[in-house]
Design a protein around this motif. Structure first.
Motif, PDB file in Angstrom:
ATOM      1  N   PRO A 112       0.858  -1.299  -0.066  1.00  0.00           N
ATOM      2  CA  PRO A 112       0.022   0.102  -0.124  1.00  0.00           C
ATOM      3  C   PRO A 112       0.846   1.303  -0.047  1.00  0.00           C
ATOM      4  O   PRO A 112       0.369   2.129  -0.612  1.00  0.00           O
ATOM      5  CB  PRO A 112      -0.792  -0.285   1.175  1.00  0.00           C
ATOM      6  CG  PRO A 112      -0.099  -1.244   2.042  1.00  0.00           C
ATOM      7  CD  PRO A 112       0.883  -2.082   1.304  1.00  0.00           C
ATOM      8  N   ILE A 113       1.911   1.414   0.736  1.00  0.00           N
ATOM      9  CA  ILE A 113       2.769   2.615   0.681  1.00  0.00           C
ATOM     10  C   ILE A 113       3.445   2.874  -0.435  1.00  0.00           C
ATOM     11  O   ILE A 113       3.402   4.066  -1.262  1.00  0.00           O
ATOM     12  CB  ILE A 113       3.940   2.480   1.713  1.00  0.00           C
ATOM     13  CG1 ILE A 113       3.254   2.523   3.193  1.00  0.00           C
ATOM     14  CG2 ILE A 113       4.846   3.552   1.878  1.00  0.00           C
ATOM     15  CD1 ILE A 113       4.202   2.128   4.362  1.00  0.00           C
ATOM     16  N   VAL A 114       3.864   1.814  -1.285  1.00  0.00           N
ATOM     17  CA  VAL A 114       4.314   1.960  -2.867  1.00  0.00           C
ATOM     18  C   VAL A 114       3.276   2.619  -3.654  1.00  0.00           C
ATOM     19  O   VAL A 114       3.556   3.355  -4.394  1.00  0.00           O
ATOM     20  CB  VAL A 114       4.978   0.621  -2.957  1.00  0.00           C
ATOM     21  CG1 VAL A 114       5.459   1.027  -4.436  1.00  0.00           C
ATOM     22  CG2 VAL A 114       6.131   0.252  -2.401  1.00  0.00           C
ATOM     23  N   GLU A 115       2.110   1.861  -3.540  1.00  0.00           N
ATOM     24  CA  GLU A 115       1.285   2.231  -4.608  1.00  0.00           C
ATOM     25  C   GLU A 115       0.588   3.440  -4.098  1.00  0.00           C
ATOM     26  O   GLU A 115       0.366   4.406  -5.184  1.00  0.00           O
ATOM     27  CB  GLU A 115      -0.006   1.479  -4.529  1.00  0.00           C
ATOM     28  CG  GLU A 115       0.188  -0.196  -4.859  1.00  0.00           C
ATOM     29  CD  GLU A 115      -0.915  -0.860  -5.047  1.00  0.00           C
ATOM     30  OE1 GLU A 115      -2.166  -0.651  -5.426  1.00  0.00           O
ATOM     31  OE2 GLU A 115      -0.508  -2.099  -5.074  1.00  0.00           O
ATOM     32  N   LEU A 116       0.596   4.030  -2.842  1.00  0.00           N
ATOM     33  CA  LEU A 116       0.168   5.402  -2.498  1.00  0.00           C
ATOM     34  C   LEU A 116       0.893   6.369  -2.821  1.00  0.00           C
ATOM     35  O   LEU A 116       0.782   7.449  -3.709  1.00  0.00           O
ATOM     36  CB  LEU A 116      -0.078   5.350  -0.989  1.00  0.00           C
ATOM     37  CG  LEU A 116      -0.669   6.629  -0.290  1.00  0.00           C
ATOM     38  CD1 LEU A 116      -1.995   7.202  -1.208  1.00  0.00           C
ATOM     39  CD2 LEU A 116      -0.755   6.902   1.036  1.00  0.00           C
ATOM     40  N   LYS A 117       2.064   6.040  -2.978  1.00  0.00           N
ATOM     41  CA  LYS A 117       3.329   7.003  -3.262  1.00  0.00           C
ATOM     42  C   LYS A 117       3.070   7.351  -4.898  1.00  0.00           C
ATOM     43  O   LYS A 117       3.273   8.286  -5.287  1.00  0.00           O
ATOM     44  CB  LYS A 117       4.782   6.561  -3.115  1.00  0.00           C
ATOM     45  CG  LYS A 117       5.873   7.368  -3.594  1.00  0.00           C
ATOM     46  CD  LYS A 117       7.466   6.678  -2.996  1.00  0.00           C
ATOM     47  CE  LYS A 117       8.490   7.355  -3.507  1.00  0.00           C
ATOM     48  NZ  LYS A 117       9.816   6.827  -3.448  1.00  0.00           N
ATOM     49  N   ILE A 149       0.558   7.006  -6.675  1.00  0.00           N
ATOM     50  CA  ILE A 149      -0.659   7.741  -6.689  1.00  0.00           C
ATOM     51  C   ILE A 149      -0.368   9.257  -6.716  1.00  0.00           C
ATOM     52  O   ILE A 149      -0.543  10.215  -7.266  1.00  0.00           O
ATOM     53  CB  ILE A 149      -1.906   7.397  -5.911  1.00  0.00           C
ATOM     54  CG1 ILE A 149      -2.300   5.978  -6.546  1.00  0.00           C
ATOM     55  CG2 ILE A 149      -2.798   8.434  -6.091  1.00  0.00           C
ATOM     56  CD1 ILE A 149      -3.095   5.185  -5.594  1.00  0.00           C
ATOM     57  N   LEU A 150       0.219   9.548  -5.495  1.00  0.00           N
ATOM     58  CA  LEU A 150       0.670  10.915  -5.053  1.00  0.00           C
ATOM     59  C   LEU A 150       1.530  11.558  -6.135  1.00  0.00           C
ATOM     60  O   LEU A 150       1.471  12.674  -6.185  1.00  0.00           O
ATOM     61  CB  LEU A 150       0.929  10.969  -3.634  1.00  0.00           C
ATOM     62  CG  LEU A 150       0.221  10.706  -2.483  1.00  0.00           C
ATOM     63  CD1 LEU A 150       0.610  10.331  -1.053  1.00  0.00           C
ATOM     64  CD2 LEU A 150      -1.311  11.307  -2.605  1.00  0.00           C
ATOM     65  N   ILE A 151       2.442  10.838  -6.555  1.00  0.00           N
ATOM     66  CA  ILE A 151       3.447  11.566  -7.317  1.00  0.00           C
ATOM     67  C   ILE A 151       2.793  11.763  -8.751  1.00  0.00           C
ATOM     68  O   ILE A 151       3.229  12.825  -9.481  1.00  0.00           O
ATOM     69  CB  ILE A 151       4.890  10.604  -7.552  1.00  0.00           C
ATOM     70  CG1 ILE A 151       5.337  10.779  -6.165  1.00  0.00           C
ATOM     71  CG2 ILE A 151       5.668  11.211  -8.467  1.00  0.00           C
ATOM     72  CD1 ILE A 151       6.522   9.849  -6.010  1.00  0.00           C
ATOM     73  N   SER A 152       2.008  11.065  -9.223  1.00  0.00           N
ATOM     74  CA  SER A 152       1.565  11.092 -10.722  1.00  0.00           C
ATOM     75  C   SER A 152       0.633  12.070 -10.791  1.00  0.00           C
ATOM     76  O   SER A 152       0.227  12.740  -9.721  1.00  0.00           O
ATOM     77  CB  SER A 152       0.825   9.778 -11.159  1.00  0.00           C
ATOM     78  OG  SER A 152      -0.124   9.595 -10.277  1.00  0.00           O
TER      79      SER A 152
END
Length: 148
Positions: free
Chosen positions: A138-143, A145-148
């Protein structure tokens, strides 16, 4: 059958506990004392009477679930209605207590066969992909999403 009342069941002055007992003095009520996970683990089927995170959780965990609410899909934004409509088409979501009770009566003797039908599972999976997805990272995926 166990009826779990909303944690704020007294908030609106309806006194749900008394209303249920007036309807059927023998009805089993839970007012939140029992951990919801314990109730669910002992259940063959979970029925939600309003659109809530409970639906997201049980669908995500692949727990046989039905839901009903009176106002159709009116509470939703148009962009998400097609995904909810898939749940309606799979007879997971209903718009009346009569419809959902008929469904319970139809599937009660073999809930798992209904729940594991391809159309029911496909509707559940598509819905969860957008609203109740599990992630191994989840942390990798959230990162991302937030960066894109």
């Amino acid at each position: 059958l166990i009826i779990r009342l909303h944690k704020d069941h007294k908030k609106f002055g309806w006194d749900d506990k008394s209303r249920w007992k007036d309807f059927d003095p023998a009805v089993r009520l839970d007012t939140g004392e029992v951990d919801i996970r314990d109730l669910i683990s002992k259940s063959r089927l979970v029925v939600h009477s309003y659109d809530s995170t409970g639906i997201l959780e049980t669908l995500n965990l692949n727990i046989p679930t039905l839901a009903f609410w009176q106002n159709g899909l009116d509470h939703l934004e148009n962009s998400v209605k097609p995904l909810y409509q898939k749940l309606v088409d799979a007879e997971i979501v209903h718009f009346s207590s009569k419809s959902v009770s008929d469904k319970v009566n139809t599937i009660w003797s073999d809930v798992d066969t209904w729940w594991n039908q391809n159309d029911v599972q496909e509707a559940r999976k598509q819905f969860c992909k957008y609203f109740a997805r599990q992630s191994q990272n989840p942390i990798v995926e959230l990162k991302k999403i937030l960066i894109s």
